[in-house]
Design an enzyme around this catalytic site. Structure first.
Site, mmCIF file in Angstrom:
data_model
loop_
_atom_site.group_PDB
_atom_site.id
_atom_site.type_symbol
_atom_site.label_atom_id
_atom_site.label_comp_id
_atom_site.label_asym_id
_atom_site.label_seq_id
_atom_site.Cartn_x
_atom_site.Cartn_y
_atom_site.Cartn_z
ATOM 1 N N HIS A 21 0.838 -1.207 0.000
ATOM 2 C CA HIS A 21 0.000 0.000 0.000
ATOM 3 C C HIS A 21 0.870 1.254 0.000
ATOM 4 C CE1 HIS A 21 -3.114 -2.606 2.299
ATOM 5 N NE2 HIS A 21 -3.574 -2.433 1.076
ATOM 6 N N LYS A 45 -15.910 -8.079 2.938
ATOM 7 C CA LYS A 45 -14.893 -8.741 3.758
ATOM 8 C C LYS A 45 -15.405 -8.978 5.180
ATOM 9 C CE LYS A 45 -10.740 -7.242 1.340
ATOM 10 N NZ LYS A 45 -9.621 -6.304 1.316
ATOM 11 N N ARG A 95 -2.218 -6.050 -8.456
ATOM 12 C CA ARG A 95 -1.158 -7.033 -8.242
ATOM 13 C C ARG A 95 -1.120 -8.077 -9.345
ATOM 14 N NH1 ARG A 95 -3.109 -7.931 -2.243
ATOM 15 N NH2 ARG A 95 -4.953 -7.814 -3.526
ATOM 16 N N SER A 133 -3.052 -7.540 2.975
ATOM 17 C CA SER A 133 -3.315 -7.453 4.419
ATOM 18 C C SER A 133 -3.661 -8.828 4.970
ATOM 19 C CB SER A 133 -4.464 -6.478 4.691
ATOM 20 O OG SER A 133 -4.140 -5.190 4.223
HETATM 21 O O1 PNS Z 1 -8.749 -2.704 0.027
HETATM 22 P P1 PNS Z 1 -10.063 -3.177 -0.549
HETATM 23 O O2 PNS Z 1 -10.850 -3.938 0.497
HETATM 24 O O3 PNS Z 1 -9.886 -3.967 -1.819
HETATM 25 O O4 PNS Z 1 -10.881 -1.872 -0.940
HETATM 26 C C1 PNS Z 1 -12.210 -1.959 -1.447
HETATM 27 C C2 PNS Z 1 -12.910 -0.608 -1.241
HETATM 28 C C3 PNS Z 1 -12.952 -0.281 0.235
HETATM 29 C C4 PNS Z 1 -12.165 0.451 -2.000
HETATM 30 C C5 PNS Z 1 -14.372 -0.739 -1.795
HETATM 31 O O5 PNS Z 1 -15.020 -1.757 -1.115
HETATM 32 C C6 PNS Z 1 -15.123 0.588 -1.661
HETATM 33 O O6 PNS Z 1 -14.959 1.467 -2.474
HETATM 34 N N1 PNS Z 1 -15.977 0.712 -0.623
HETATM 35 C C7 PNS Z 1 -16.723 1.908 -0.368
HETATM 36 C C8 PNS Z 1 -18.211 1.747 -0.707
HETATM 37 C C9 PNS Z 1 -18.450 1.923 -2.195
HETATM 38 O O7 PNS Z 1 -18.402 2.997 -2.748
HETATM 39 N N2 PNS Z 1 -18.729 0.794 -2.864
HETATM 40 C C10 PNS Z 1 -18.980 0.761 -4.285
HETATM 41 C C11 PNS Z 1 -17.708 0.530 -5.063
HETATM 42 S S1 PNS Z 1 -18.165 -0.128 -6.613
#
Ligand code: PNS
Length: 170
Positions: A21, A45, A95, A133
């Protein structure tokens, strides 16, 4: 009034923040005038290991030498936040091929919700290819060495929390 600063948002769970990150955040900070690292809830998650406030504080510590980086917590939709701060980009690290489908889906959904920003993918470095993570948490849970995976200034905090959670003693 139009914001003349080129702002990027770097969203993620960061549970906890890893060297992978930090590499993406650092590279983004060179491409944009300002980068907001956005600690977000990923409803796909399981329960997070660290609170959003803890995750924010850890990112604050590891990015303290990057003057154009700030950290915030997301409480709603990413697209709404991006629009509100007038960011021009959502920066994500990519990745492997396995990341692609999910990231592609999110990029398209976010573009549909707010067309004013582009999702920009930065390819990970070879050494961070396998890093996540979840990998860090699994290794730490079983008392393994995570010093090559997380910034040294937050190493002890991560170990303390994750090892204690599972009753292991170092
Ligand atoms: O590190 P991650 O878990 O891959 O990140 C995913 C994240 C947190 C960026 C995604 O779940 C997110 O954007 N969540 C916020 C809610 C939202 O806007 N969801 C719609 C995205 S299509």
């Amino acid at each position: 009034m139009m914001n003349t600063k080129r702002i990027a948002v770097c969203p993620g769970s960061f549970d906890p923040v890893t060297l992978g990150h930090l590499d993406i955040i650092t590279r983004a900070s060179k491409l944009f005038d300002h980068v907001v690292v956005l600690v977000s809830k990923n409803i796909m998650k399981a329960e997070a290991s660290f609170t959003t406030q803890e995750r924010k504080e850890m990112i604050q510590r590891v990015t303290k030498d990057l003057p154009n980086v700030s950290i915030d917590i997301l409480n709603g939709l990413l697209a709404d936040y991006v629009k509100e701060v007038q960011a021009i980009a959502i920066v994500k690290g990519l990745r492997a091929v396995s990341d692609f489908e999910y990231e592609f889906q999110m990029a398209l959904a976010n573009k549909k919700l707010y067309a004013g920003a582009e999702t920009v993918f930065l390819t990970t470095t070879a050494e961070n290819m396998y890093l996540s993570s979840s990998v860090v948490k699994q290794i730490a849970n079983f008392g393994g060495d995570i010093s090559h995976f997380v910034p040294s200034c937050i190493l002890k905090d991560i170990e303390k929390r994750l090892v204690k959670e599972n009753g292991h003693v170092n």
